[in-house]
Scaffold this motif. Structure first.
Motif, PDB file in Angstrom:
ATOM      1  N   GLY A  55       1.097  -0.747  -0.009  1.00 20.22           N
ATOM      2  CA  GLY A  55      -0.054  -0.102   0.245  1.00 20.22           C
ATOM      3  C   GLY A  55       0.528   1.411   0.363  1.00 20.22           C
ATOM      4  O   GLY A  55       0.764   1.845  -0.772  1.00 20.22           O
ATOM      5  N   GLU A  56       1.522   1.141   1.131  1.00 21.30           N
ATOM      6  CA  GLU A  56       3.078   2.726   1.117  1.00 21.30           C
ATOM      7  C   GLU A  56       3.063   2.448  -0.426  1.00 21.30           C
ATOM      8  O   GLU A  56       4.159   3.566  -0.599  1.00 21.30           O
ATOM      9  N   LEU A  57       4.061   1.935  -1.191  1.00 21.68           N
ATOM     10  CA  LEU A  57       4.918   1.739  -2.194  1.00 21.68           C
ATOM     11  C   LEU A  57       3.385   1.815  -3.578  1.00 21.68           C
ATOM     12  O   LEU A  57       4.266   3.660  -4.171  1.00 21.68           O
ATOM     13  N   ILE A  58       2.940   1.559  -3.440  1.00 23.22           N
ATOM     14  CA  ILE A  58       1.691   2.019  -4.656  1.00 23.22           C
ATOM     15  C   ILE A  58       1.140   3.941  -4.681  1.00 23.22           C
ATOM     16  O   ILE A  58       1.509   4.524  -5.502  1.00 23.22           O
ATOM     17  N   ARG A  59       1.071   3.791  -3.307  1.00 25.00           N
ATOM     18  CA  ARG A  59       0.518   4.989  -2.621  1.00 25.00           C
ATOM     19  C   ARG A  59       1.704   5.973  -3.180  1.00 25.00           C
ATOM     20  O   ARG A  59       2.012   7.281  -3.261  1.00 25.00           O
ATOM     21  N   SER A  60       3.074   5.604  -3.256  1.00 25.37           N
ATOM     22  CA  SER A  60       4.121   6.738  -3.516  1.00 25.37           C
ATOM     23  C   SER A  60       4.668   6.410  -4.700  1.00 25.37           C
ATOM     24  O   SER A  60       5.767   6.149  -5.210  1.00 25.37           O
ATOM     25  N   GLY A  61       3.766   6.004  -5.264  1.00 23.02           N
ATOM     26  CA  GLY A  61       4.467   5.569  -7.299  1.00 23.02           C
ATOM     27  C   GLY A  61       5.479   4.637  -7.955  1.00 23.02           C
ATOM     28  O   GLY A  61       5.513   4.344  -8.610  1.00 23.02           O
ATOM     29  N   THR A  62       5.359   3.089  -6.478  1.00 25.67           N
ATOM     30  CA  THR A  62       6.447   2.310  -7.090  1.00 25.67           C
ATOM     31  C   THR A  62       5.398   0.776  -7.884  1.00 25.67           C
ATOM     32  O   THR A  62       4.051   0.987  -7.177  1.00 25.67           O
ATOM     33  N   THR A  63       5.453   0.879  -8.980  1.00 26.59           N
ATOM     34  CA  THR A  63       4.644  -0.421  -9.050  1.00 26.59           C
ATOM     35  C   THR A  63       5.600  -1.420  -9.953  1.00 26.59           C
ATOM     36  O   THR A  63       4.974  -2.657  -9.255  1.00 26.59           O
ATOM     37  N   THR A  64       6.991  -1.575  -9.570  1.00 28.36           N
ATOM     38  CA  THR A  64       7.562  -2.655  -9.642  1.00 28.36           C
ATOM     39  C   THR A  64       8.846  -2.752  -8.264  1.00 28.36           C
ATOM     40  O   THR A  64       9.234  -2.249  -7.695  1.00 28.36           O
ATOM     41  N   ILE A  65       8.861  -4.195  -7.875  1.00 27.21           N
ATOM     42  CA  ILE A  65       9.658  -4.499  -6.475  1.00 27.21           C
ATOM     43  C   ILE A  65      10.488  -5.342  -6.519  1.00 27.21           C
ATOM     44  O   ILE A  65      10.066  -6.743  -6.947  1.00 27.21           O
ATOM     45  N   LEU A  66      11.939  -5.592  -6.248  1.00 28.21           N
ATOM     46  CA  LEU A  66      12.476  -6.784  -6.087  1.00 28.21           C
ATOM     47  C   LEU A  66      12.331  -6.671  -4.039  1.00 28.21           C
ATOM     48  O   LEU A  66      13.367  -6.309  -3.631  1.00 28.21           O
ATOM     49  N   ASP A  67      11.953  -8.157  -3.939  1.00 24.34           N
ATOM     50  CA  ASP A  67      11.595  -8.434  -2.475  1.00 24.34           C
ATOM     51  C   ASP A  67      12.150  -9.735  -2.094  1.00 24.34           C
ATOM     52  O   ASP A  67      12.272 -10.362  -2.427  1.00 24.34           O
ATOM     53  N   MET A  68      12.558  -9.645  -1.185  1.00 21.93           N
ATOM     54  CA  MET A  68      13.115 -10.394   0.173  1.00 21.93           C
ATOM     55  C   MET A  68      12.192 -10.740   1.360  1.00 21.93           C
ATOM     56  O   MET A  68      12.000  -9.899   1.536  1.00 21.93           O
ATOM     57  N   GLU A  69      12.118 -12.044   1.088  1.00 17.94           N
ATOM     58  CA  GLU A  69      10.939 -12.273   2.091  1.00 17.94           C
ATOM     59  C   GLU A  69      12.188 -12.748   3.304  1.00 17.94           C
ATOM     60  O   GLU A  69      12.857 -12.897   3.339  1.00 17.94           O
ATOM     61  N   THR A  70      11.451 -13.401   4.326  1.00 19.08           N
ATOM     62  CA  THR A  70      11.344 -14.111   5.795  1.00 19.08           C
ATOM     63  C   THR A  70      11.290 -15.990   4.951  1.00 19.08           C
ATOM     64  O   THR A  70      11.719 -16.388   4.441  1.00 19.08           O
TER      65      THR A  70
END
Length: 441
Positions: free
Chosen positions: A109-124
């Motif tokens: 939600g925070e990412l989309i709200r600030s214009g980010t559309t793609t992420i490289l994510d590392m989970e636990t």
């Protein structure tokens, strides 16, 4: 076939010519079909009047930890190793399926709200399926994977993996999620860093990533104590060690890469390794300032990422762009890292890091419709007369200026209203699941 016509926008294409024009963009299904003035389309499903607004490619953040968003404000004022051992690892160990899910949605939600559309994510280590479910439902584009940890001191029991089990679970997730949602979701192997991985695990990641043709996402050379541990245990520095075991390849993405010596920079360049710059996190953890201008000068692909909420504490690309520019000017002078360079890192730079430069990162016909509209009609971004558009976006705009976001042709936020993430629900459940998580510590 669904279609959206965006009319009368200032279009910052971020294409090879850096074209900026005033006109329309026609989106059909999930791709950009036409760009130009006065596009005539009689049977369009939706028209967005973008008069006075700026149309940009969506931001691409190349290092994020969605699983840590619940931990915002719970690991402040520590350096990396203490931050991990005293706070983050115990918190991650207490996660369950629900808390990972809402942590991911809170971050998205925070990412989309600030214009980010793609992420490289590392989970636990555990419950990565829940994060993928949140990614699927929210509509964000993501390359993600479970973190891998089969070695290290002061690692909580729930995060301690057996080597073969870690590899097996990663492959199972890859085979289920890589290419899901029409290719919007991809998988990456995510060994946390050399400090928490055996050589056997890293070699397994090397071979499996080559077999499946996917990325490897890890941390390297973020902190001087981390480097000392690696040198004492492996007999060489981070990047030299990764090259020694054959992991330094074009599919390797290194987060941070602050403390690189000349040999490591040579390896990164010659092997085509990609780098992610995380200025907010690097400053807050007192890790250091990466050699970004020097790496760019060598032609190394570099993206930008906010890292995680407990080490930043925001996931805001506008903030990261300002820091990317400003912290280098102190050392190199005011002309280094200009606004256009930084905006390119946040868009096409990230696309190159992820190997998606033919699909996203710029506004061009045939590319996927990952777009953001900025409303710059406000005090803090005026005057607009004869203004430099790159300067307005990078040095003056904020996340509050993001009006509408489209990912894969789908509107995920319109007129600042979230459409795929239920904000009241996520905020409420974030508090509830955090409270329950803390009770499990």
């Amino acid at each position: 076939m669904s279609s959206t016509l965006i009319r009368n926008a200032v279009i910052m294409t971020m294409n090879a010519s850096d074209d900026i024009l005033i006109g329309d963009v026609l989106v059909k299904d999930n791709k950009i079909a036409q760009i130009g003035p006065n596009i005539q389309e009689n049977e369009v499903d939706r028209v967005i009047d973008a008069g006075g607004k700026v149309l940009l490619p969506g931001f691409i953040q190349t290092h994020i930890h969605l699983c840590q968003t619940l931990f915002r404000g719970r690991a402040d004022d520590l350096e990396l190793i203490d931050w991990l051992r005293q706070r983050i690892w115990p918190l991650e160990a207490a996660h369950n399926e629900e808390s990972v899910y809402y942590s991911a949605l809170l971050g998205i939600g925070e990412l989309i709200r600030s214009g980010t559309t793609t992420i490289l994510d590392m989970e636990t280590v555990n419950h990565t399926e829940s994060a993928f479910q949140a990614i699927l439902e929210s509509g964000i584009r993501a390359v993600s994977g479970k973190v891998m940890m089969d070695y290290g001191t002061e690692v909580p029991l729930p995060l301690q993996e057996k080597t073969e089990q870690s590899l097996k679970e990663s492959v199972e997730l890859l085979e289920k999620w890589h290419g899901a949602a029409g290719g919007r979701i991809e998988y990456a192997f995510c060994p946390r860093f050399v400090v928490s991985c055996t050589e056997e695990l890293l070699i397994g990641v090397r071979d499996l990533s080559a077999q499946y043709g996917v990325k490897v996402h890890t941390h390297a050379s973020e902190n001087r104590e981390e480097i000392s541990i690696v040198e004492s245990e492996r007999g060489m520095r981070n990047v030299i060690y990764l090259d020694h075991i054959g992991l330094a390849r074009p599919n390797l993405i290194l987060a941070h890469s602050i403390w690189l010596d000349e040999e490591e920079k040579r390896i990164i360049k010659e092997r085509g390794v990609k780098v992610t710059h995380c200025p907010g996190s690097n400053l807050k953890l007192a890790s250091g300032v990466a050699q970004v201008p020097e790496l760019l000068q060598e032609g190394i692909d570099i993206g930008i990422g906010a890292d995680g909420a407990p080490c930043n504490n925001n996931l805001d690309m506008f903030q990261e762009m300002r820091l990317t520019a400003f912290i280098q000017k102190v050392k190199h002078g005011p002309t280094v890292m200009n606004a256009k360079t930084v905006l390119r890192m946040a868009t096409m730079g990230g696309a190159h890091v992820l190997g998606l430069e033919e699909r996203i990162g710029s506004i061009e016909v045939g590319k996927l419709a990952d777009l953001q509209l900025l409303d710059l009609e406000d005090f803090h971004v005026y005057p607009s007369f004869d203004a430099d558009w790159y300067s307005r976006v990078v040095y003056a705009a904020t996340r509050g200026d993001v009006d509408t976001v489209m990912i894969d042709g789908q509107l995920v936020m319109e007129n600042r209203i979230m459409k795929t993430v239920d904000k009241p629900l996520v905020l409420r459940e974030a508090d509830r699941t955090l409270k329950e998580l803390l009770a499990r510590l």
